[in-house]
Design a protein around this motif. Structure first.
Motif, short mmCIF file in Angstrom:
data_model
loop_
_atom_site.label_atom_id
_atom_site.label_comp_id
_atom_site.label_asym_id
_atom_site.label_seq_id
_atom_site.Cartn_x
_atom_site.Cartn_y
_atom_site.Cartn_z
N LEU A 31 0.83 -1.21 0.00
CA LEU A 31 0.00 0.00 0.00
C LEU A 31 0.86 1.26 0.00
CD1 LEU A 31 -2.92 -0.91 2.44
CD2 LEU A 31 -3.10 -0.45 -0.01
N VAL A 32 1.96 1.24 0.78
CA VAL A 32 2.87 2.39 0.80
C VAL A 32 3.48 2.59 -0.59
CG1 VAL A 32 5.03 3.28 1.73
CG2 VAL A 32 3.36 2.22 3.25
N PHE A 64 3.05 5.87 -3.39
CA PHE A 64 4.07 6.64 -4.09
C PHE A 64 3.96 6.46 -5.61
CE2 PHE A 64 6.14 6.54 0.12
CZ PHE A 64 6.33 7.91 0.27
N ILE A 65 3.56 5.29 -6.06
CA ILE A 65 3.37 5.09 -7.50
C ILE A 65 2.24 5.98 -8.01
CG2 ILE A 65 2.60 3.43 -9.25
CD1 ILE A 65 4.06 1.26 -7.62
N GLY A 74 0.43 10.61 -10.96
CA GLY A 74 -0.36 11.84 -10.96
C GLY A 74 0.50 13.05 -11.31
N TRP A 75 1.72 13.06 -10.78
CA TRP A 75 2.64 14.17 -11.08
C TRP A 75 3.00 14.18 -12.56
CZ3 TRP A 75 7.83 14.37 -12.70
CH2 TRP A 75 8.46 15.60 -12.56
N LEU A 97 2.44 13.99 -6.22
CA LEU A 97 1.23 14.74 -5.86
C LEU A 97 0.43 13.87 -4.89
CD1 LEU A 97 0.12 16.25 -9.29
CD2 LEU A 97 1.15 17.44 -7.36
N PRO A 98 0.48 14.19 -3.60
CA PRO A 98 -0.13 13.31 -2.59
C PRO A 98 -1.63 13.12 -2.73
CG PRO A 98 0.60 15.40 -1.63
CD PRO A 98 1.18 15.33 -3.00
N ILE A 99 -2.32 14.03 -3.39
CA ILE A 99 -3.78 13.87 -3.51
C ILE A 99 -4.11 12.64 -4.35
CG2 ILE A 99 -4.07 15.34 -5.56
CD1 ILE A 99 -6.67 16.35 -4.20
N TYR A 100 -3.26 12.32 -5.34
CA TYR A 100 -3.49 11.12 -6.16
C TYR A 100 -3.23 9.86 -5.34
CZ TYR A 100 -3.84 13.86 -10.47
OH TYR A 100 -4.25 14.74 -11.45
N GLY A 101 -2.10 9.86 -4.61
CA GLY A 101 -1.77 8.69 -3.80
C GLY A 101 -2.78 8.46 -2.70
#
Length: 601
Positions: free
Chosen positions: A423-424, A428-429, A434-435, A460-464
């Protein structure tokens, strides 16, 4: 041609696989492959209007006209035409739900519709040629690769995937979601992309004539169906065979198109809803029947190349004895497993709660592993029986055989739980993908490299975060795709709204996106188009992408993977701490003029 009978058969096939065909057509609409009026996702026909150029007055032009101006050296004209087309798209945006004025998706779509993507690529080439610095070359090349890959290997080959699934759905009771990966399973992805590229090139050349493009659109109409049936075929063979099959049938096909005009008008009146939930699927199923009709005529007339249409299992179920012989190993494995399969109790305690409700698997939870293995065995047992009983298409009998190994075909199993390490890594993937996505969009729309997001790293943390919470919080809905779709929209929409509010509150009112001006936008933080994208993305994530990624990650050494995850977490946390005091703002991020994702002052 018995059109009435064909429509009855189409309705029957559509009813049999209703939700699957709805999703197939919805993806086609969003990708700009077909039925685009239902989501107003792509309209290559620029509005009819005029624009003043250095050579006088010109009409609004599409991609081919703008490319033609660049080829003959009229760069100023091409730029003015593209800019004028963009203005016309925004000015004529009357669709309330799926607007074209603002939003990340609309930015990309409008760049194709207006022809500005051609200008961006033209500028990118000039930048590389006259500058040559690595800092410029890398993002330019990356963005161009993303554009070409999406257009050719996803958008164009999806036409073939769509045709394949519709043809299988005619004859078989079950239509597996794994068929969305048809190009991969047949190992013919590059060949399919090449065939569609050659077909597009021919269509481009014919479109330069007065009516050739319209006529040839019917001549080449059967190419995706032909390739869907036999991916081994060559590009010119598929094109010429389609041309022969449609000889004498182009007017007939045109009239068949006209019979759906009423449905398309209703689609417009209902803001795309009638198309999404009925008429698009009905139309797609009908033209699958039409292909079967012209194929039968081609075989009967022994047309040159008709022998290449050799997948008889698409039209009639294979002889049960033949299937049993080809799948002898599966039959033996099914019998062996069925004789020794013993039910496993549901895991209890914290490990059971995490697995059952959140889809999180603790590595050393024996009861969870045993229960999931039992569920997997039961699922594989049913899949094996479906193949042997003729309920699904026998992939091993295809012209391009699709590999199937019992108990190892787990790529799209969505009911699984995921380990914390995986999951971690998925977080990040998703952040990185997303970035890449938003950097590419910014390059296409703005012609410049933009490090999107509040952080400085390539994530982009919102995607992850969105991807992980869909997998975790919606675990109980995975067996109900319709509810999964709606829940993904609500969950990700809430996340986007909260993220926008939080960033604005903690950064003196600064915004990193603003959907003001969109119908059904809420304080400019979320909009209808974004929610639709979240829903579709959630389905793709749960049923295709995450299981496939999980399979890949499980092949790696868990200790090394945990070390990589720990390093990424440290770097990410350091970026969060630094960016809290020094956020990533400035040119191209929060204050570039004209951006659809920038702040509105």
């Amino acid at each position: 041609m018995d059109r009435k009978s064909m429509k009855v058969k189409a309705k029957s096939a559509f009813k049999k696989h209703y939700w699957m065909i709805v999703v197939i057509c919805l993806f086609a609409s969003v990708f700009g492959v077909d039925y685009t009026s239902s989501t107003w996702s792509l309209d290559l026909a620029a509005p009819t209007d005029t624009v003043q150029t250095s050579q006088g007055t010109a009409r609004s032009s599409g991609l081919t006209d703008i490319l033609g101006e660049l080829v003959v050296g009229n760069e100023v004209t091409a730029r003015k035409q593209a800019k004028h087309n963009e203005e016309q798209i925004v000015r004529n945006d009357t669709n309330a739900v799926f607007g074209r004025k603002r939003g990340v998706l609309a930015t990309l779509i409008n760049s194709f519709s207006s022809g500005s993507v051609i200008i961006s690529i033209f500028d990118a080439v000039n930048t590389v040629v006259y500058n040559g610095g690595a800092a410029v070359v890398v993002p330019v090349v990356l963005a161009m690769i993303v554009y070409i890959f999406v257009w050719l290997f996803i958008r164009q080959t999806y036409k073939i995937v769509m045709c394949r699934m519709l043809l299988e759905g005619r004859s078989y009771r079950k239509l597996p979601a794994s068929r969305f990966l048809y190009p991969i399973h047949t190992r013919k992805w590059f060949r399919m992309a090449w065939i569609m590229f050659v077909t597009s090139a021919f269509m481009f050349l014919w479109s330069l004539t007065i009516i050739g493009g319209f006529i040839k659109s019917y001549s080449y109409r059967m190419v995706p169906y032909i390739v869907a049936e036999n991916p081994n075929i060559g590009a010119l063979d598929a094109i010429n065979l389609s041309r022969r099959m449609m000889k004498g049938h182009k007017w007939e096909c045109f009239v068949a198109d006209l019979t759906f005009i009423g449905w398309f008008l209703l689609d417009s009146i209902t803001l795309g809803l009638s198309g999404i939930f009925y008429s698009n699927g009905y139309n797609a199923a009908f033209f699958a029947e039409y292909y079967v009709y012209v194929r039968a005529l081609a075989k009967q007339a022994n047309l040159d190349g008709a022998d290449l249409l050799c997948d008889e299992c698409l039209y009639a179920k294979a002889d049960p004895e033949t299937v049993r012989n080809v799948y002898a190993d599966v039959a033996k494995a099914v019998n062996d497993l069925e004789s020794r399969l013993a039910p496993a109790p549901k895991p209890q305690g914290l490990a059971g709660f995490l697995s059952e409700w959140l889809g999180i698997r603790i590595l050393h939870a024996t009861s969870v592993n045993r229960y999931e293995e039992y569920r997997e065995d039961s699922l594989q047992l049913q899949i094996g029986k479906d193949v042997l009983n003729g309920d699904v298409y026998p992939g091993r009998l295809a012209p391009a055989p699709m590999a199937y190994r019992f108990r190892e075909s787990r790529t799209v199993r969505s009911s699984r739980s995921y380990s914390l390490v995986n999951l971690v890594m998925m977080f990040f993937i998703f952040c990185f993908v997303g970035w890449i996505w938003e950097v590419s969009l910014a390059f296409i729309s703005e012609g410049m490299f933009v490090n999107r997001g509040t952080l400085h790293g390539p994530w982009l943390p919102i995607y992850g975060t969105g991807g992980v919470i869909i997998l975790v919080l919606l675990k109980k809905l995975r067996e109900k795709p319709a509810l999964e779709f709606l829940a993904a929209m609500v969950l990700c929409g809430g996340l986007e709204y909260f993220s926008s509010w939080y960033l604005e509150q903690t950064h003196n009112g600064q915004r990193w996106w603003d959907y003001t001006g969109y119908f059904l936008n809420l304080n400019g933080r979320i909009c209808a188009e974004g929610l639709l994208t979240f829903g579709l993305g959630g389905l793709a994530l749960v049923y295709l992408l995450a299981p496939a990624l999980d399979n890949l990650l499980n092949r790696l050494d868990v200790r090394k993977l945990a070390a990589v995850a720990a390093v990424l977490l440290v770097l990410y946390c350091a970026d969060q701490v630094y960016s809290a005091q020094h956020p990533n703002i400035g040119a191209g991020i929060t204050d570039y003029k004209g951006s659809d994702t920038s702040q509105i002052s």
